[in-house]
Design an enzyme around this catalytic site. Sequence first.
Site, PDB file in Angstrom:
ATOM      1  N   LYS A 175       0.815  -1.200   0.000  1.00 22.31           N
ATOM      2  CA  LYS A 175       0.000   0.000   0.000  1.00 22.31           C
ATOM      3  C   LYS A 175       0.854   1.258   0.000  1.00 22.31           C
ATOM      4  O   LYS A 175       0.392   2.335  -0.325  1.00 22.31           O
ATOM      5  CB  LYS A 175      -0.891   0.030   1.245  1.00 22.31           C
ATOM      6  CG  LYS A 175      -1.844  -1.120   1.338  1.00 22.31           C
ATOM      7  CD  LYS A 175      -2.632  -1.021   2.671  1.00 22.31           C
ATOM      8  CE  LYS A 175      -3.379  -2.288   2.941  1.00 22.31           C
ATOM      9  NZ  LYS A 175      -3.968  -2.269   4.313  1.00 22.31           N
ATOM     10  N   GLY A 176       2.120   1.112   0.406  1.00 28.09           N
ATOM     11  CA  GLY A 176       2.959   2.275   0.693  1.00 28.09           C
ATOM     12  C   GLY A 176       3.086   3.292  -0.431  1.00 28.09           C
ATOM     13  O   GLY A 176       3.242   4.478  -0.168  1.00 28.09           O
TER      14      GLY A 176
ATOM     15  N   GLU B 207       8.015   2.665  -6.173  1.00 30.05           N
ATOM     16  CA  GLU B 207       8.153   2.152  -4.803  1.00 30.05           C
ATOM     17  C   GLU B 207       8.201   3.302  -3.802  1.00 30.05           C
ATOM     18  O   GLU B 207       8.721   4.373  -4.096  1.00 30.05           O
ATOM     19  CB  GLU B 207       9.456   1.350  -4.703  1.00 30.05           C
ATOM     20  CG  GLU B 207       9.369  -0.092  -4.282  1.00 30.05           C
ATOM     21  CD  GLU B 207       8.596  -0.476  -3.034  1.00 30.05           C
ATOM     22  OE1 GLU B 207       7.672   0.226  -2.584  1.00 30.05           O
ATOM     23  OE2 GLU B 207       8.936  -1.529  -2.491  1.00 30.05           O
TER      24      GLU B 207
ATOM     25  N   ASP C  46      14.702  -0.058   1.826  1.00 32.10           N
ATOM     26  CA  ASP C  46      15.454  -0.191   3.077  1.00 32.10           C
ATOM     27  C   ASP C  46      16.546  -1.232   2.833  1.00 32.10           C
ATOM     28  O   ASP C  46      17.608  -0.899   2.307  1.00 32.10           O
ATOM     29  CB  ASP C  46      14.479  -0.579   4.190  1.00 32.10           C
ATOM     30  CG  ASP C  46      15.124  -0.644   5.568  1.00 32.10           C
ATOM     31  OD1 ASP C  46      16.289  -0.266   5.703  1.00 32.10           O
ATOM     32  OD2 ASP C  46      14.446  -1.075   6.527  1.00 32.10           O
TER      33      ASP C  46
ATOM     34  N   LYS D 153      16.982   4.465   2.017  1.00 29.93           N
ATOM     35  CA  LYS D 153      17.682   4.606   3.301  1.00 29.93           C
ATOM     36  C   LYS D 153      19.172   4.394   3.115  1.00 29.93           C
ATOM     37  O   LYS D 153      19.604   3.361   2.590  1.00 29.93           O
ATOM     38  CB  LYS D 153      17.133   3.613   4.316  1.00 29.93           C
ATOM     39  CG  LYS D 153      15.776   4.008   4.822  1.00 29.93           C
ATOM     40  CD  LYS D 153      15.414   3.182   6.026  1.00 29.93           C
ATOM     41  CE  LYS D 153      13.952   3.385   6.378  1.00 29.93           C
ATOM     42  NZ  LYS D 153      13.536   2.461   7.444  1.00 29.93           N
TER      43      LYS D 153
ATOM     44  N   PHE E 245      13.397   4.587  10.983  1.00 32.86           N
ATOM     45  CA  PHE E 245      12.040   4.282  10.532  1.00 32.86           C
ATOM     46  C   PHE E 245      11.253   5.580  10.345  1.00 32.86           C
ATOM     47  O   PHE E 245      11.314   6.478  11.170  1.00 32.86           O
ATOM     48  CB  PHE E 245      11.331   3.376  11.538  1.00 32.86           C
ATOM     49  CG  PHE E 245      10.189   2.624  10.916  1.00 32.86           C
ATOM     50  CD1 PHE E 245      10.417   1.484  10.158  1.00 32.86           C
ATOM     51  CD2 PHE E 245       8.883   3.068  11.072  1.00 32.86           C
ATOM     52  CE1 PHE E 245       9.368   0.795   9.563  1.00 32.86           C
ATOM     53  CE2 PHE E 245       7.822   2.392  10.484  1.00 32.86           C
ATOM     54  CZ  PHE E 245       8.065   1.250   9.729  1.00 32.86           C
ATOM     55  N   VAL E 246      10.531   5.660   9.232  1.00 34.36           N
ATOM     56  CA  VAL E 246       9.747   6.859   8.936  1.00 34.36           C
ATOM     57  C   VAL E 246       8.295   6.494   8.643  1.00 34.36           C
ATOM     58  O   VAL E 246       7.994   5.347   8.284  1.00 34.36           O
ATOM     59  CB  VAL E 246      10.333   7.645   7.739  1.00 34.36           C
ATOM     60  CG1 VAL E 246      11.665   8.283   8.098  1.00 34.36           C
ATOM     61  CG2 VAL E 246      10.489   6.750   6.502  1.00 34.36           C
TER      62      VAL E 246
ATOM     63  N   ASP F 200       3.408   3.521   6.688  1.00 33.09           N
ATOM     64  CA  ASP F 200       2.650   3.264   7.914  1.00 33.09           C
ATOM     65  C   ASP F 200       3.504   2.648   8.994  1.00 33.09           C
ATOM     66  O   ASP F 200       4.607   2.163   8.766  1.00 33.09           O
ATOM     67  CB  ASP F 200       1.530   2.269   7.617  1.00 33.09           C
ATOM     68  CG  ASP F 200       2.085   0.860   7.374  1.00 33.09           C
ATOM     69  OD1 ASP F 200       3.021   0.721   6.575  1.00 33.09           O
ATOM     70  OD2 ASP F 200       1.591  -0.104   8.011  1.00 33.09           O
TER      71      ASP F 200
ATOM     72  N   ARG G 293      -0.462   6.715   7.318  1.00 28.24           N
ATOM     73  CA  ARG G 293      -0.271   6.813   5.871  1.00 28.24           C
ATOM     74  C   ARG G 293      -0.774   8.154   5.357  1.00 28.24           C
ATOM     75  O   ARG G 293      -0.306   8.642   4.325  1.00 28.24           O
ATOM     76  CB  ARG G 293      -1.033   5.694   5.152  1.00 28.24           C
ATOM     77  CG  ARG G 293      -0.511   4.294   5.425  1.00 28.24           C
ATOM     78  CD  ARG G 293      -1.174   3.327   4.451  1.00 28.24           C
ATOM     79  NE  ARG G 293      -1.041   1.933   4.850  1.00 28.24           N
ATOM     80  CZ  ARG G 293       0.007   1.156   4.574  1.00 28.24           C
ATOM     81  NH1 ARG G 293       1.032   1.661   3.915  1.00 28.24           N
ATOM     82  NH2 ARG G 293       0.039  -0.104   4.948  1.00 28.24           N
TER      83      ARG G 293
HETATM   84  P1  IMP Z   1      13.096  -3.617   2.311  1.00 28.44           P
HETATM   85  O1  IMP Z   1      12.701  -4.949   1.741  1.00 28.44           O
HETATM   86  O2  IMP Z   1      13.905  -3.762   3.570  1.00 28.44           O
HETATM   87  O3  IMP Z   1      13.789  -2.729   1.302  1.00 28.44           O
HETATM   88  O4  IMP Z   1      11.792  -2.901   2.807  1.00 28.44           O
HETATM   89  C1  IMP Z   1      10.843  -2.571   1.878  1.00 28.44           C
HETATM   90  C2  IMP Z   1       9.479  -2.323   2.446  1.00 28.44           C
HETATM   91  O5  IMP Z   1       9.447  -2.236   3.871  1.00 28.44           O
HETATM   92  C3  IMP Z   1       9.018  -0.979   1.943  1.00 28.44           C
HETATM   93  O6  IMP Z   1       8.397  -1.098   0.681  1.00 28.44           O
HETATM   94  C4  IMP Z   1       8.086  -0.527   3.028  1.00 28.44           C
HETATM   95  O7  IMP Z   1       6.793  -1.022   2.782  1.00 28.44           O
HETATM   96  C5  IMP Z   1       8.652  -1.138   4.274  1.00 28.44           C
HETATM   97  N1  IMP Z   1       9.505  -0.158   4.970  1.00 28.44           N
HETATM   98  C6  IMP Z   1      10.856  -0.114   5.005  1.00 28.44           C
HETATM   99  N2  IMP Z   1      11.294   0.902   5.744  1.00 28.44           N
HETATM  100  C7  IMP Z   1      10.181   1.549   6.175  1.00 28.44           C
HETATM  101  C8  IMP Z   1       9.974   2.725   6.987  1.00 28.44           C
HETATM  102  O8  IMP Z   1      10.901   3.404   7.469  1.00 28.44           O
HETATM  103  N3  IMP Z   1       8.676   3.067   7.211  1.00 28.44           N
HETATM  104  C9  IMP Z   1       7.618   2.362   6.714  1.00 28.44           C
HETATM  105  N4  IMP Z   1       7.768   1.276   5.949  1.00 28.44           N
HETATM  106  C10 IMP Z   1       9.042   0.869   5.685  1.00 28.44           C
HETATM  107 MG    MG Z   2       6.228  -1.094   0.516  1.00 30.40          MG
END
Ligand code: IMP
Ligand code: MG
Length: 193
Positions: free
Chosen positions: A58-59, A114, A118, A146, A167-168, A174, A180
Amino acid sequence: MASEENDASSGRLLLAESDVVGQVIVSEEDLQSRIIELGAAITADYQGRPPLLVGVLKGAFMFMSDLSRAIDLPAEVDFMAVTSYGSATRTSGVVRIVKDLDLDLLDRDVLVVEDIVDSGLTLSYLQRYLLARQPASLEVCALLVKEGQQRTALDLRYVGFTIPPDFVIGYGLDVAERYRNLPAIHAYTGPES
Ligand code: IMP
Ligand code: MG
């Protein structure tokens, strides 16, 4: 009885004054002006081959809404929904597809939209999944990246902002499905869950 103006601002304050909404990391103004730039770059790069924008729910819903309006091409829009297992603030990298795409990717110029990268594990999984559908091209537009967190090499064609590895929340992002609807990106100052 408060004036209408006060009602509107106190509604926003109720959200911003919760104990988990920290300082602004990227302001609404900065988000909007950077998205105009990203839209212009995408418009220039995709002349003659309008992209299929693939939003990751949903992000990315809010970013997709603003970015798509900043692209001056007959783009198409589709969404997929994924969840990654893990705690509320850490991904495990194991991704489950909750909603798949409606449109065929074969020979399309696909641009993944996207919210945030992270560890990069979610995106790297998605890229492999989408490449198997044989698009003509596959690029990524990530609003936030990040700094220093990526555990996998990623080729990100468009990046909105690089932010510190905390974390944001807000602007689509969310914690436990809340915040959101904040119009800016804020630090999350609640308990680690
Ligand atoms: P990754 O797989 O670690 O790159 O994380 C990807 C997903 O985790 C993102 O698409 C977000 O949905 C969620 N995510 C990562 N960091 C944050 C954050 O700081 N706040 C909220 N959602 C996050
Ligand atoms: Mg996401």
